[in-house]
Write a protein that holds these residues in place. Structure first.
Motif, PDB file in Angstrom:
ATOM      1  N   SER A  60       0.817  -1.210   0.000  1.00 49.48           N
ATOM      2  CA  SER A  60       0.000   0.000   0.000  1.00 49.48           C
ATOM      3  C   SER A  60       0.855   1.266   0.000  1.00 49.48           C
ATOM      4  N   ALA A  61       1.948   1.245   0.751  1.00 43.55           N
ATOM      5  CA  ALA A  61       2.821   2.435   0.822  1.00 43.55           C
ATOM      6  C   ALA A  61       3.447   2.722  -0.533  1.00 43.55           C
ATOM      7  N   SER A  62       3.840   1.677  -1.254  1.00 44.04           N
ATOM      8  CA  SER A  62       4.412   1.858  -2.593  1.00 44.04           C
ATOM      9  C   SER A  62       3.383   2.461  -3.535  1.00 44.04           C
ATOM     10  N   ALA A  63       2.164   1.954  -3.456  1.00 47.40           N
ATOM     11  CA  ALA A  63       1.097   2.462  -4.308  1.00 47.40           C
ATOM     12  C   ALA A  63       0.782   3.917  -3.977  1.00 47.40           C
ATOM     13  N   SER A  64       0.755   4.255  -2.693  1.00 45.69           N
ATOM     14  CA  SER A  64       0.426   5.627  -2.279  1.00 45.69           C
ATOM     15  C   SER A  64       1.371   6.641  -2.901  1.00 45.69           C
ATOM     16  N   GLU A  65       2.645   6.328  -2.900  1.00 53.87           N
ATOM     17  CA  GLU A  65       3.638   7.242  -3.460  1.00 53.87           C
ATOM     18  C   GLU A  65       3.402   7.470  -4.957  1.00 53.87           C
ATOM     19  N   VAL A  66       3.188   6.382  -5.683  1.00 57.02           N
ATOM     20  CA  VAL A  66       2.953   6.491  -7.131  1.00 57.02           C
ATOM     21  C   VAL A  66       1.642   7.215  -7.402  1.00 57.02           C
ATOM     22  N   LEU A  67       0.610   6.888  -6.633  1.00 54.99           N
ATOM     23  CA  LEU A  67      -0.707   7.507  -6.842  1.00 54.99           C
ATOM     24  C   LEU A  67      -0.672   9.006  -6.555  1.00 54.99           C
ATOM     25  N   CYS A  68       0.099   9.422  -5.562  1.00 52.55           N
ATOM     26  CA  CYS A  68       0.241  10.865  -5.274  1.00 52.55           C
ATOM     27  C   CYS A  68       0.839  11.588  -6.477  1.00 52.55           C
ATOM     28  N   LYS A  69       1.863  10.979  -7.067  1.00 48.53           N
ATOM     29  CA  LYS A  69       2.491  11.574  -8.248  1.00 48.53           C
ATOM     30  C   LYS A  69       1.514  11.622  -9.418  1.00 48.53           C
ATOM     31  N   MET A  70       0.747  10.561  -9.579  1.00 48.53           N
ATOM     32  CA  MET A  70      -0.217  10.509 -10.683  1.00 48.53           C
ATOM     33  C   MET A  70      -1.331  11.533 -10.492  1.00 48.53           C
ATOM     34  N   GLU A  71      -1.763  11.699  -9.254  1.00 49.83           N
ATOM     35  CA  GLU A  71      -2.801  12.692  -8.957  1.00 49.83           C
ATOM     36  C   GLU A  71      -2.276  14.097  -9.220  1.00 49.83           C
ATOM     37  N   ALA A  72      -1.042  14.371  -8.797  1.00 51.55           N
ATOM     38  CA  ALA A  72      -0.425  15.682  -9.012  1.00 51.55           C
ATOM     39  C   ALA A  72      -0.247  15.975 -10.501  1.00 51.55           C
ATOM     40  N   ALA A  73      -0.035  14.925 -11.299  1.00 53.00           N
ATOM     41  CA  ALA A  73       0.132  15.086 -12.744  1.00 53.00           C
ATOM     42  C   ALA A  73      -1.209  15.169 -13.474  1.00 53.00           C
ATOM     43  N   GLY A  74      -2.313  15.035 -12.745  1.00 54.01           N
ATOM     44  CA  GLY A  74      -3.630  15.144 -13.354  1.00 54.01           C
ATOM     45  C   GLY A  74      -4.082  13.889 -14.082  1.00 54.01           C
ATOM     46  N   LEU A  75      -3.495  12.734 -13.741  1.00 51.88           N
ATOM     47  CA  LEU A  75      -3.852  11.480 -14.416  1.00 51.88           C
ATOM     48  C   LEU A  75      -4.990  10.740 -13.729  1.00 51.88           C
ATOM     49  N   ILE A  76      -5.085  10.901 -12.418  1.00 53.99           N
ATOM     50  CA  ILE A  76      -6.135  10.228 -11.650  1.00 53.99           C
ATOM     51  C   ILE A  76      -6.761  11.201 -10.668  1.00 53.99           C
ATOM     52  N   SER A  77      -7.931  10.808 -10.194  1.00 52.76           N
ATOM     53  CA  SER A  77      -8.548  11.531  -9.079  1.00 52.76           C
ATOM     54  C   SER A  77      -8.979  10.482  -8.062  1.00 52.76           C
ATOM     55  N   ASN A  89     -11.911   5.543  -3.802  1.00 56.09           N
ATOM     56  CA  ASN A  89     -11.897   4.995  -5.147  1.00 56.09           C
ATOM     57  C   ASN A  89     -11.024   5.857  -6.053  1.00 56.09           C
ATOM     58  N   LEU A  90     -10.386   5.191  -6.987  1.00 54.11           N
ATOM     59  CA  LEU A  90      -9.503   5.847  -7.948  1.00 54.11           C
ATOM     60  C   LEU A  90     -10.197   5.912  -9.300  1.00 54.11           C
ATOM     61  N   TYR A  91     -10.077   7.053  -9.946  1.00 50.84           N
ATOM     62  CA  TYR A  91     -10.688   7.278 -11.262  1.00 50.84           C
ATOM     63  C   TYR A  91      -9.645   7.873 -12.207  1.00 50.84           C
ATOM     64  N   LEU A  92      -9.757   7.526 -13.469  1.00 52.36           N
ATOM     65  CA  LEU A  92      -8.917   8.188 -14.471  1.00 52.36           C
ATOM     66  C   LEU A  92      -9.534   9.516 -14.846  1.00 52.36           C
ATOM     67  N   THR A  93      -8.717  10.509 -14.996  1.00 54.09           N
ATOM     68  CA  THR A  93      -9.149  11.794 -15.539  1.00 54.09           C
ATOM     69  C   THR A  93      -9.129  11.668 -17.067  1.00 54.09           C
ATOM     70  N   PRO A  94      -9.647  12.654 -17.790  1.00 53.88           N
ATOM     71  CA  PRO A  94      -9.526  12.590 -19.259  1.00 53.88           C
ATOM     72  C   PRO A  94      -8.067  12.448 -19.715  1.00 53.88           C
ATOM     73  N   LEU A  95      -7.153  13.170 -19.068  1.00 49.72           N
ATOM     74  CA  LEU A  95      -5.732  13.027 -19.403  1.00 49.72           C
ATOM     75  C   LEU A  95      -5.240  11.617 -19.071  1.00 49.72           C
ATOM     76  N   GLY A  96      -5.724  11.061 -17.974  1.00 49.23           N
ATOM     77  CA  GLY A  96      -5.361   9.700 -17.585  1.00 49.23           C
ATOM     78  C   GLY A  96      -5.846   8.673 -18.598  1.00 49.23           C
ATOM     79  N   LYS A  97      -7.065   8.867 -19.111  1.00 48.69           N
ATOM     80  CA  LYS A  97      -7.600   7.951 -20.136  1.00 48.69           C
ATOM     81  C   LYS A  97      -6.767   8.017 -21.411  1.00 48.69           C
ATOM     82  N   GLU A  98      -6.402   9.217 -21.781  1.00 54.34           N
ATOM     83  CA  GLU A  98      -5.563   9.403 -22.970  1.00 54.34           C
ATOM     84  C   GLU A  98      -4.204   8.721 -22.774  1.00 54.34           C
ATOM     85  N   SER A  99      -3.630   8.886 -21.594  1.00 53.55           N
ATOM     86  CA  SER A  99      -2.341   8.261 -21.287  1.00 53.55           C
ATOM     87  C   SER A  99      -2.463   6.743 -21.221  1.00 53.55           C
ATOM     88  N   ALA A 100      -3.577   6.248 -20.691  1.00 50.01           N
ATOM     89  CA  ALA A 100      -3.803   4.797 -20.620  1.00 50.01           C
ATOM     90  C   ALA A 100      -3.898   4.198 -22.010  1.00 50.01           C
TER      91      ALA A 100
END
Length: 152
Positions: A60-77, A89-100
Motif C-alpha cells: 500500500s505504501a508503494s502504491a500511495s507514493e505512485v498515486l500521489c504523483k499521478m494525482e499531481a500530474a492530473g492522471l487520476i482523481s 476509489n480511484l478514477y482516471l481523468t480525461p488526461l489519464g484515459k488518454e495516457s492509458a
C-alpha cells in the motif's frame, strides 16, 4: 567465476528464465508502474486503492507514493466511496484515459516486437512448455503472494 557455458542444462534454464523475468520487469516498468496502474484503471473502471494494490501485488505504501504523483500530474482523481466512506476509489481523468490508451498501444506493440523472432509454431510450442512448467511449479511450490493469473 562460473560461466553460462559451465552450467548444466537446469542451471542454463534457470539462468535464462531469470534473464527473461528481468527483461519483462524492466520493459514493463515493474508491477506498480504508472503505466500499469493507468491500464488497470482503464480496463476495470473505478476501483479502490486496496483493490488496486491487491491486483498488482504491491504494498500500500508503494502504491500511495505512485498515486500521489499521478494525482499531481492530473492522471487520476480520488474520491470517497458513496457506499463506504473509509474507502477511496480511484478514477482516471480525461488526461489519464488518454495516457492509458497510449500505454496500451505501446504495450501491444512491445508484445508484438518481443516475440517477432519466433514463428507462430514456435510461439505455440513455447507457450505449451511454459504452461506445463508453471502448472507443475504451482502444485509443488504454491502461488507466490496468492497471485493467480490476472489480466489487466
Amino acid at each position: 567465476m562460473r560461466t553460462y557455458d559451465d552450467m548444466d542444462m537446469n542451471g542454463k534454464l534457470m539462468h535464462v528464465l531469470w534473464d527473461v523475468a528481468h527483461v519483462l520487469h524492466h520493459t514493463s516498468g515493474g508491477r506498480g508502474s504508472q503505466k500499469r496502474i493507468l491500464t488497470v484503471l482503464f480496463r476495470n473502471g473505478a476501483i479502490s486503492q486496496a483493490e488496486l494494490t491487491e491486483h498488482l501485488g504491491i504494498q500500500s505504501a508503494s502504491a500511495s507514493e505512485v498515486l500521489c504523483k499521478m494525482e499531481a500530474a492530473g492522471l487520476i482523481s480520488r474520491m470517497e466511496s458513496a457506499t463506504d466512506r473509509r474507502t477511496i476509489n480511484l478514477y482516471l481523468t480525461p488526461l489519464g484515459k488518454e495516457s492509458a490508451l497510449a500505454a496500451l498501444e505501446e504495450r501491444e506493440k512491445r508484445k508484438s516486437d518481443m516475440f517477432s523472432v519466433l514463428s507462430e509454431e514456435e510461439k505455440a510450442t513455447l507457450l505449451s512448455v511454459l504452461e506445463k512448467l508453471t502448472a507443475d511449479w504451482r502444485k509443488r511450490y504454491g502461488e507466490p503472494g496468492k497471485r493467480g493469473r490476472k489480466t489487466e
